[in-house]
Design a protein around this motif. Structure first.
Motif, PDB file in Angstrom:
ATOM      1  N   ALA A   1       0.829  -1.205   0.000  1.00 14.85           N
ATOM      2  CA  ALA A   1       0.000   0.000   0.000  1.00 14.85           C
ATOM      3  C   ALA A   1       0.867   1.259   0.000  1.00 14.85           C
ATOM      4  N   ILE A   2       1.984   1.224   0.712  1.00 12.83           N
ATOM      5  CA  ILE A   2       2.901   2.366   0.739  1.00 12.83           C
ATOM      6  C   ILE A   2       3.468   2.621  -0.662  1.00 12.83           C
ATOM      7  N   CYS A   3       3.892   1.571  -1.332  1.00 13.23           N
ATOM      8  CA  CYS A   3       4.422   1.731  -2.697  1.00 13.23           C
ATOM      9  C   CYS A   3       3.351   2.267  -3.641  1.00 13.23           C
ATOM     10  N   THR A   4       2.160   1.718  -3.543  1.00 13.60           N
ATOM     11  CA  THR A   4       1.061   2.162  -4.399  1.00 13.60           C
ATOM     12  C   THR A   4       0.731   3.624  -4.131  1.00 13.60           C
ATOM     13  N   GLU A   5       0.642   3.982  -2.863  1.00 13.07           N
ATOM     14  CA  GLU A   5       0.297   5.362  -2.502  1.00 13.07           C
ATOM     15  C   GLU A   5       1.392   6.332  -2.929  1.00 13.07           C
ATOM     16  N   ALA A   6       2.658   5.934  -2.807  1.00 16.46           N
ATOM     17  CA  ALA A   6       3.754   6.791  -3.262  1.00 16.46           C
ATOM     18  C   ALA A   6       3.613   7.062  -4.759  1.00 16.46           C
ATOM     19  N   GLY A   7       3.278   6.042  -5.514  1.00 17.71           N
ATOM     20  CA  GLY A   7       3.043   6.215  -6.949  1.00 17.71           C
ATOM     21  C   GLY A   7       1.877   7.140  -7.223  1.00 17.71           C
ATOM     22  N   MET A   8       0.832   7.021  -6.408  1.00 19.65           N
ATOM     23  CA  MET A   8      -0.345   7.884  -6.580  1.00 19.65           C
ATOM     24  C   MET A   8      -0.009   9.347  -6.296  1.00 19.65           C
ATOM     25  N   PHE A   9       0.840   9.589  -5.293  1.00 16.82           N
ATOM     26  CA  PHE A   9       1.261  10.965  -5.025  1.00 16.82           C
ATOM     27  C   PHE A   9       1.954  11.558  -6.247  1.00 16.82           C
ATOM     28  N   ALA A  10       2.817  10.763  -6.902  1.00 20.40           N
ATOM     29  CA  ALA A  10       3.513  11.250  -8.097  1.00 20.40           C
ATOM     30  C   ALA A  10       2.528  11.497  -9.237  1.00 20.40           C
ATOM     31  N   ILE A  11       1.593  10.579  -9.416  1.00 21.85           N
ATOM     32  CA  ILE A  11       0.604  10.722 -10.493  1.00 21.85           C
ATOM     33  C   ILE A  11      -0.246  11.972 -10.286  1.00 21.85           C
ATOM     34  N   ARG A  12      -0.653  12.212  -9.033  1.00 22.76           N
ATOM     35  CA  ARG A  12      -1.480  13.400  -8.754  1.00 22.76           C
ATOM     36  C   ARG A  12      -0.761  14.695  -9.104  1.00 22.76           C
ATOM     37  N   GLU A  13       0.563  14.674  -9.008  1.00 27.50           N
ATOM     38  CA  GLU A  13       1.354  15.855  -9.360  1.00 27.50           C
ATOM     39  C   GLU A  13       1.843  15.800 -10.802  1.00 27.50           C
ATOM     40  N   GLU A  14       1.315  14.852 -11.567  1.00 28.14           N
ATOM     41  CA  GLU A  14       1.626  14.685 -12.987  1.00 28.14           C
ATOM     42  C   GLU A  14       3.117  14.506 -13.241  1.00 28.14           C
ATOM     43  N   ARG A  15       3.756  13.722 -12.374  1.00 25.89           N
ATOM     44  CA  ARG A  15       5.179  13.406 -12.553  1.00 25.89           C
ATOM     45  C   ARG A  15       5.318  11.968 -13.024  1.00 25.89           C
ATOM     46  N   THR A  16       6.430  11.682 -13.704  1.00 26.16           N
ATOM     47  CA  THR A  16       6.690  10.316 -14.184  1.00 26.16           C
ATOM     48  C   THR A  16       7.671   9.581 -13.286  1.00 26.16           C
ATOM     49  N   VAL A  17       8.172  10.257 -12.245  1.00 25.26           N
ATOM     50  CA  VAL A  17       9.094   9.614 -11.307  1.00 25.26           C
ATOM     51  C   VAL A  17       8.544   9.745  -9.886  1.00 25.26           C
ATOM     52  N   VAL A  18       8.868   8.758  -9.069  1.00 25.88           N
ATOM     53  CA  VAL A  18       8.451   8.744  -7.673  1.00 25.88           C
ATOM     54  C   VAL A  18       9.662   9.141  -6.826  1.00 25.88           C
ATOM     55  N   THR A  19       9.453  10.076  -5.917  1.00 26.20           N
ATOM     56  CA  THR A  19      10.557  10.592  -5.107  1.00 26.20           C
ATOM     57  C   THR A  19      10.489  10.068  -3.676  1.00 26.20           C
ATOM     58  N   MET A  20      11.540  10.364  -2.930  1.00 24.15           N
ATOM     59  CA  MET A  20      11.584   9.988  -1.524  1.00 24.15           C
ATOM     60  C   MET A  20      10.464  10.696  -0.757  1.00 24.15           C
ATOM     61  N   ASN A  21      10.156  11.933  -1.115  1.00 24.23           N
ATOM     62  CA  ASN A  21       9.059  12.651  -0.458  1.00 24.23           C
ATOM     63  C   ASN A  21       7.727  11.932  -0.663  1.00 24.23           C
ATOM     64  N   ASP A  22       7.523  11.367  -1.848  1.00 19.76           N
ATOM     65  CA  ASP A  22       6.303  10.602  -2.109  1.00 19.76           C
ATOM     66  C   ASP A  22       6.213   9.412  -1.163  1.00 19.76           C
ATOM     67  N   PHE A  23       7.345   8.731  -0.993  1.00 15.91           N
ATOM     68  CA  PHE A  23       7.359   7.567  -0.093  1.00 15.91           C
ATOM     69  C   PHE A  23       7.146   7.991   1.360  1.00 15.91           C
ATOM     70  N   MET A  24       7.751   9.101   1.771  1.00 14.84           N
ATOM     71  CA  MET A  24       7.578   9.559   3.150  1.00 14.84           C
ATOM     72  C   MET A  24       6.121   9.946   3.406  1.00 14.84           C
ATOM     73  N   ASP A  25       5.500  10.614   2.443  1.00 16.22           N
ATOM     74  CA  ASP A  25       4.088  10.966   2.575  1.00 16.22           C
ATOM     75  C   ASP A  25       3.222   9.709   2.630  1.00 16.22           C
ATOM     76  N   ALA A  26       3.576   8.709   1.830  1.00 16.35           N
ATOM     77  CA  ALA A  26       2.825   7.452   1.816  1.00 16.35           C
ATOM     78  C   ALA A  26       2.970   6.711   3.153  1.00 16.35           C
ATOM     79  N   VAL A  27       4.171   6.704   3.712  1.00 16.48           N
ATOM     80  CA  VAL A  27       4.375   6.066   5.020  1.00 16.48           C
ATOM     81  C   VAL A  27       3.517   6.770   6.060  1.00 16.48           C
ATOM     82  N   ASP A  28       3.540   8.090   6.058  1.00 14.89           N
ATOM     83  CA  ASP A  28       2.723   8.851   7.011  1.00 14.89           C
ATOM     84  C   ASP A  28       1.247   8.509   6.858  1.00 14.89           C
ATOM     85  N   LYS A  29       0.789   8.425   5.625  1.00 20.50           N
ATOM     86  CA  LYS A  29      -0.628   8.162   5.381  1.00 20.50           C
ATOM     87  C   LYS A  29      -1.016   6.744   5.785  1.00 20.50           C
TER      88      LYS A  29
END
Length: 98
Positions: free
Chosen positions: A51-79
């Motif tokens: 779920a963390i990996c999926t959510e990190a990808g979703m954070f990137a998609i919502r910002e219309e990016r093609t790469v997933v960053t460490m911030n995306d993963f940190m936000d996903a862990v928090d969520k």
């Protein structure tokens, strides 16, 4: 059969790392340290890690990016971990939803 239970233990740090590798294989990662994520997710199940990996990808998609960053993963862990902790607190308080 429904009368048999198979206990699957929570993965240790090495197991969490391997699970994160599996679920992030097809992701375009930019400066993501999966070892840090594995360290931060002590007590997480394999499903939580997926779920963390999926959510990190979703954070990137919502910002219309093609790469997933460490911030995306940190936000996903928090969520994801934050939601899990809130659920545990509700159970301890005896709050039930129907």
């Amino acid at each position: 059969r429904f009368d048999r239970f198979i206990e699957v233990p929570i993965p240790n740090e090495v197991g969490r790392m391997e699970i994160l590798k599996i679920h992030s294989t097809n992701m375009s990662l930019e400066e993501v340290d999966l070892q840090t994520i594995a360290n931060l997710t002590e007590g997480a199940s394999g499903a939580d890690l997926k779920a963390i990996c999926t959510e990190a990808g979703m954070f990137a998609i919502r910002e219309e990016r093609t790469v997933v960053t460490m911030n995306d993963f940190m936000d996903a862990v928090d969520k994801i971990i934050g939601m899990e902790r809130e659920e545990e607190m509700r159970k301890e308080a005896g709050v039930m939803y129907g």
